[in-house]
Design an enzyme around this catalytic site. Structure first.
Site, mmCIF file in Angstrom:
data_model
loop_
_atom_site.group_PDB
_atom_site.id
_atom_site.type_symbol
_atom_site.label_atom_id
_atom_site.label_comp_id
_atom_site.label_asym_id
_atom_site.label_seq_id
_atom_site.Cartn_x
_atom_site.Cartn_y
_atom_site.Cartn_z
ATOM 1 N N ASN A 73 -10.840 -9.345 -6.747
ATOM 2 C CA ASN A 73 -10.768 -8.227 -5.808
ATOM 3 C C ASN A 73 -10.148 -7.019 -6.504
ATOM 4 O OD1 ASN A 73 -10.794 -7.244 -2.873
ATOM 5 N ND2 ASN A 73 -8.696 -6.808 -3.505
ATOM 6 N N ASP B 128 3.177 9.854 1.101
ATOM 7 C CA ASP B 128 1.963 9.097 1.410
ATOM 8 C C ASP B 128 0.809 10.035 1.753
ATOM 9 O OD1 ASP B 128 1.958 9.672 4.140
ATOM 10 O OD2 ASP B 128 3.004 7.828 4.682
ATOM 11 N N GLU C 61 -15.323 -5.922 -6.047
ATOM 12 C CA GLU C 61 -15.712 -4.500 -6.029
ATOM 13 C C GLU C 61 -16.206 -3.996 -7.391
ATOM 14 O OE1 GLU C 61 -12.889 -5.553 -4.470
ATOM 15 O OE2 GLU C 61 -12.728 -4.595 -2.499
HETATM 16 C C1 LIG Z 1 -5.192 6.718 -4.445
HETATM 17 C C2 LIG Z 1 -5.018 5.559 -3.512
HETATM 18 C C3 LIG Z 1 -3.776 4.949 -3.379
HETATM 19 C C4 LIG Z 1 -3.606 3.857 -2.531
HETATM 20 N N1 LIG Z 1 -2.385 3.243 -2.474
HETATM 21 C C5 LIG Z 1 -2.237 2.098 -1.749
HETATM 22 C C6 LIG Z 1 -0.999 1.385 -1.772
HETATM 23 O O1 LIG Z 1 -0.042 1.781 -2.419
HETATM 24 N N2 LIG Z 1 -0.928 0.244 -1.054
HETATM 25 C C7 LIG Z 1 -1.973 -0.249 -0.321
HETATM 26 O O2 LIG Z 1 -1.850 -1.325 0.276
HETATM 27 N N3 LIG Z 1 -3.141 0.436 -0.251
HETATM 28 C C8 LIG Z 1 -3.306 1.581 -0.951
HETATM 29 N N4 LIG Z 1 -4.494 2.267 -0.928
HETATM 30 C C9 LIG Z 1 -5.574 1.825 -0.035
HETATM 31 C C10 LIG Z 1 -6.345 0.617 -0.494
HETATM 32 O O3 LIG Z 1 -6.353 0.388 -1.855
HETATM 33 C C11 LIG Z 1 -7.794 0.756 -0.030
HETATM 34 O O4 LIG Z 1 -7.817 1.009 1.332
HETATM 35 C C12 LIG Z 1 -8.637 -0.449 -0.337
HETATM 36 O O5 LIG Z 1 -9.929 -0.123 0.026
HETATM 37 C C13 LIG Z 1 -8.295 -1.691 0.420
HETATM 38 O O6 LIG Z 1 -9.246 -2.646 -0.009
HETATM 39 P P1 LIG Z 1 -9.362 -4.097 0.615
HETATM 40 O O7 LIG Z 1 -10.089 -3.914 1.912
HETATM 41 O O8 LIG Z 1 -10.138 -4.820 -0.442
HETATM 42 O O9 LIG Z 1 -7.998 -4.657 0.813
HETATM 43 C C14 LIG Z 1 -4.700 3.382 -1.758
HETATM 44 C C15 LIG Z 1 -5.933 3.989 -1.876
HETATM 45 C C16 LIG Z 1 -6.107 5.075 -2.742
HETATM 46 C C17 LIG Z 1 -7.457 5.689 -2.852
#
Ligand SMILES: Cc1cc2nc3c(=O)[nH]c(=O)nc-3n(C[C@H](O)[C@H](O)[C@H](O)COP(=O)(O)O)c2cc1C
Length: 436
Positions: free
Chosen positions: A139, A246, A199
């Site tokens: 993932n 954030d 992904e």
């Molecule tokens: C620049 C950026 C920073 C992010 N930082 C975090 C973070 O610190 N913690 C978190 O849980 N998600 C963070 N996210 C959001 C997740 O990585 C994102 O929503 C991801 O699609 C979740 O994927 P999943 O559905 O496979 O869990 C961030 C996204 C971006 C684009």
């Protein structure tokens, strides 16, 4: 394409600010990037690291469309196709991201930026985390990481993320933080697809990428990224994380989050660190844009002729969704609102517009709401549902929030009312004013 090539193209096209003067990773780089946003920059001479830093690389949809050589309106169809037609990347043995394998782990040598005076420490904000679970496989997620020692970090893991699920199932887990990625990987990492989908296969469907085996953990990582930090994250070994800015540009609270023990650092010979300003345009684009195809698909699957979706920057590119439809039945405005919420569970407010409204223009959107919306029939309220952890007004701890949608489409049977903007006569000014 690798980051360096892309940066060279930006320079050739005169789109890059190159900073040759000595500059510090502590506040100064973030200050410059914020001041020149959305213009990309390369910092060639850091006074506190041997590496170069680039930032503001993908702050607008136009920059991303340019990178893929497509028009902005083709972004949603391109992402949709990539999510649906995933393909496995080629695996290579020799990878540029492992040209240098550091003997010693010392995070102080890397240009991990301090972005703001309120920050709890230096932060990696552009790190794509590769991880794996015995049942679900690999993932990709983004997770910010705060440095708390020469070889330790604490990372923010929101409950519900696939990585959080993997951590709960395994309690500790190997990871590879990949820094310096191009949009194939950045966008793919930000999509939220079914658990079990790697992904990297979405990234490869966007444009071919190569992967390689990490050095100390059993993971396949993007071979062409700039830096890789390999190690282990332990759910129960917690540490203060934050404060940090954030997505909503507000200062996030300090929480107890899992720690990341860094065991190996590899990088390219002349590696470029990718800076990403928290809460600013690039963060917003990477959060919101990958949700637009899922909203679009959800509305289309509801049988509605959806034309476009815009997760608007004013709503932190996360909480607000503007939808354009070609309405054929009177109830389709409200149905589109329900479908949009189903396609993006963190959305808080949704607006639905007719095809004559430019959903990228705030004034036109307000005009449609002023002239086509009646609150007693066009407002849909969803009382206390789980929303976004990023919304400061949601119930703290539970994320419960009240969502609502605004059907700003005109009624189909106008009954003598005029909903269209009147056109003025079109004249050739030359005829009356000459070269005025
Ligand atoms: C620049 C950026 C920073 C992010 N930082 C975090 C973070 O610190 N913690 C978190 O849980 N998600 C963070 N996210 C959001 C997740 O990585 C994102 O929503 C991801 O699609 C979740 O994927 P999943 O559905 O496979 O869990 C961030 C996204 C971006 C684009």
């Amino acid at each position: 394409m690798i980051l360096e090539e892309y940066i060279k193209i930006l320079a050739q096209e005169d789109k890059l600010v190159t900073v040759k003067k000595g500059i510090s990773k502590n506040l100064d780089i973030a200050g410059v990037l914020k001041s020149i946003e959305p213009q990309p920059a390369l910092f060639e001479n850091l006074i506190d690291s041997d590496f170069r830093v680039a930032g503001n690389l993908f702050c607008t949809k136009a920059q991303i469309a340019d990178y893929f050589g497509i028009a902005v309106e083709d972004i949603i169809p391109t992402l949709t196709r990539a999510i649906e037609n995933r393909s496995s990347p080629d695996v290579v043995d020799e990878a540029p991201c492992q040209e240098v394998i550091r003997e010693e782990v010392d995070l102080d040598t890397l240009p991990i930026l301090i972005h703001n005076k309120v920050d709890g420490g230096p932060y990696i904000s552009s790190g794509v985390v590769v991880t794996s679970d015995p049942e679900f496989g690999q993932n990709l997620d983004f997770h910010r990481a705060m440095q708390i020692g020469k070889d330790r970090m604490v990372i923010r893991v929101v409950k519900g993320r696939d990585f959080h699920k993997f951590l709960e199932r395994n309690s500790e887990i190997d990871v590879a933080f990949c820094i310096g990625n191009t949009p194939e990987v950045l966008i793919a990492a930000a999509t939220s697809v079914e658990t079990g989908i790697d992904e990297l296969e979405i990234a490869n469907a966007l444009r071919s990428i190569r992967v390689t085996k990490a050095k100390t953990v059993d993971l396949l990582i993007p071979a062409d990224c700039e830096f890789v930090l390999e190690g282990r994250v332990v759910l129960q070994e917690k540490h203060d994380e934050g404060p940090f800015i954030d997505l909503t540009e507000t200062v996030d609270v300090i929480r107890q989050e899992p720690t990341f023990q860094v065991r190996k650092i590899t990088h390219r010979k002349n590696a470029i660190w990718q800076a990403l300003l928290p809460g600013r345009a690039e963060h917003k684009i990477l959060m919101g844009m990958p949700r637009e195809p899922t909203v679009y698909k959800s509305i289309k699957d509801a049988g509605i002729d959806v034309l476009d979706v815009n997760i608007t920057p004013g709503g932190a590119s996360w909480l607000h969704v503007a939808v354009k439809v070609r309405k054929k039945h009177e109830d389709e405005g409200l149905k589109a609102i329900e479908a949009a919420f189903a396609g993006h569970r963190s959305a808080k407010h949704v607006w639905v517009y007719d095809e004559d409204i430019d959903i990228y223009n705030e004034e036109e959107r307000e005009w449609a709401m002023a002239t086509r919306f009646q609150a007693d029939i066009d407002l849909l309220i969803k009382d206390k549902e789980p929303g976004s952890s990023l919304d400061p007004s949601a119930e703290s701890g539970t994320k419960m929030t009240t969502k609502c949608g605004f059907d700003c489409t005109k009624i189909l049977d106008a009954k003598g009312k005029s909903y269209e903007k009147a056109e003025f006569p079109k004249v050739d000014l030359q005829d009356f004013l000459g070269d005025y």
